[in-house]
Every structure is written in structure tokens, then in C-alpha cells.
Design a protein around this motif. Structure first.
Motif, PDB file in Angstrom:
ATOM      1  N   THR A  13     -47.488   1.595  43.818  1.00 29.58           N
ATOM      2  CA  THR A  13     -46.051   1.385  43.781  1.00 29.58           C
ATOM      3  C   THR A  13     -45.493   2.185  42.617  1.00 29.58           C
ATOM      4  O   THR A  13     -45.894   1.992  41.468  1.00 29.58           O
ATOM      5  CB  THR A  13     -45.717  -0.115  43.572  1.00 29.58           C
ATOM      6  OG1 THR A  13     -46.331  -0.855  44.617  1.00 29.58           O
ATOM      7  CG2 THR A  13     -44.224  -0.341  43.572  1.00 29.58           C
ATOM      8  N   ILE A  14     -44.568   3.069  42.919  1.00 33.40           N
ATOM      9  CA  ILE A  14     -43.927   3.858  41.870  1.00 33.40           C
ATOM     10  C   ILE A  14     -42.755   3.031  41.363  1.00 33.40           C
ATOM     11  O   ILE A  14     -41.847   2.697  42.116  1.00 33.40           O
ATOM     12  CB  ILE A  14     -43.467   5.226  42.404  1.00 33.40           C
ATOM     13  CG1 ILE A  14     -44.687   6.010  42.898  1.00 33.40           C
ATOM     14  CG2 ILE A  14     -42.699   5.984  41.332  1.00 33.40           C
ATOM     15  CD1 ILE A  14     -44.359   7.310  43.576  1.00 33.40           C
ATOM     16  N   GLN A  15     -42.783   2.705  40.079  1.00 31.08           N
ATOM     17  CA  GLN A  15     -41.785   1.815  39.517  1.00 31.08           C
ATOM     18  C   GLN A  15     -40.630   2.537  38.849  1.00 31.08           C
ATOM     19  O   GLN A  15     -39.611   1.932  38.577  1.00 31.08           O
ATOM     20  CB  GLN A  15     -42.446   0.850  38.533  1.00 31.08           C
ATOM     21  CG  GLN A  15     -43.447  -0.051  39.221  1.00 31.08           C
ATOM     22  CD  GLN A  15     -44.062  -1.055  38.271  1.00 31.08           C
ATOM     23  OE1 GLN A  15     -43.979  -0.932  37.066  1.00 31.08           O
ATOM     24  NE2 GLN A  15     -44.685  -2.064  38.839  1.00 31.08           N
ATOM     25  N   SER A  16     -40.781   3.800  38.584  1.00 28.94           N
ATOM     26  CA  SER A  16     -39.697   4.567  37.980  1.00 28.94           C
ATOM     27  C   SER A  16     -39.911   6.030  38.335  1.00 28.94           C
ATOM     28  O   SER A  16     -41.003   6.429  38.718  1.00 28.94           O
ATOM     29  CB  SER A  16     -39.681   4.381  36.463  1.00 28.94           C
ATOM     30  OG  SER A  16     -40.845   4.916  35.891  1.00 28.94           O
TER      31      SER A  16
END
Length: 152
Positions: A123-126
């Protein structure tokens, strides 16, 4: 790799303490019921009135006992989830170690199969920052300050 040793120990202590509190609460309810029933008999109350008096006397204690049981069940569930997470971490570590040693010698299909077994989700959070050129460092700054080409 032990992610939960301290948490498990604390949780086991918490469950033990809740068990002790539940036992004390159960004994207290039994005592209050007995004393209240004896008093009701001495007051020559009807059985319905005596039962109502006993129920009223133990109602707050029963609510507290139910809360203690609920907390204990939650603590046991949390402990089980923590143990399961620890086992998954150990399994993943073992799989990663096998992959590290065996994947370089595998064909692409075998490597893809191992990646599928890991079932890893990212999951790419930023937003990912894009590097433009070299990162600033003292040596690079000196070359730039002197209008010199930075050697590779």
C-alpha cells in the motif's frame, strides 16, 4: 524475531488478574445472595418478594461480574490474535529466508510462484518523491561551487 513476548506476558498477567477478580466477584455475589435470602426469611417475606430482594441486591455486582467476564474474553481473544500474528511473522521470516537462498537459482516461473505464495500486498501511503540528479553532499557542493564537473 519476537514481536510480542512482552505483550503476551502482560496479557497473560492481565487474564490471570481478571480470573482472580471474577472469582472474588462470584464469591461476593454468592455471599450477598445467601445473606439477603436469610434476611428475607427472617422478615417472613413471600418467596416472590424474597427473590426480588435478592435480585435487587446482586444486580450491581452481577453487572460488574459481566463486565469482568467481557474484559477477560477480550483479553483472551487479543492474546490469541497476537499469538497468530507472531506465528505468521515466523512463517514469513522462514519463507523469506528460503526465498533469499533459493530464488536466485530458480527460473522466472518458480520465482513468480514464490511471490504468489507470499501473497504480499503493498500500500502506497504517500507520493513517492522523484530524485532529480545527485543528492546534495559536501563534496558535490564543492564541485558545484567551483563550477567543476562531478566525476562519476
Amino acid at each position: 524475531m519476537d514481536l510480542t513476548l512482552g505483550a503476551q506476558s502482560g496479557q497473560a498477567d492481565r487474564i490471570e488478574e481478571l480470573d482472580r477478580q471474577i472469582a472474588v466477584s462470584e464469591k461476593a455475589i454468592t455471599t450477598v445472595m445467601s445473606v439477603t435470602a436469610t434476611q428475607a426469611a427472617q422478615m417472613d417475606l413471600s418467596s416472590d418478594r424474597a427473590a426480588e430482594l435478592v435480585a435487587r441486591a446482586v444486580k450491581p455486582m452481577s453487572a460488574e461480574l459481566n463486565q469482568l467476564r467481557k474484559l477477560r474474553n477480550e483479553a483472551v481473544e487479543w492474546q490469541q490474535q497476537t499469538e497468530a500474528a507472531q506465528q505468521r511473522a515466523w512463517d514469513l521470516q522462514a519463507l523469506a529466508e528460503r526465498a533469499r537462498t533459493q530464488m536466485p537459482d530458480m527460473d522466472p516461473e518458480g520465482q513468480a510462484e514464490v511471490i504468489d505464495l507470499i501473497d504480499l500486498k503493498v500500500t502506497i501511503q504517500s507520493p513517492v518523491t522523484v530524485r532529480r540528479g545527485r543528492s546534495a553532499c559536501a563534496v558535490g557542493a564543492w564541485f558545484k561551487g567551483c563550477n567543476q564537473y562531478i566525476p562519476a
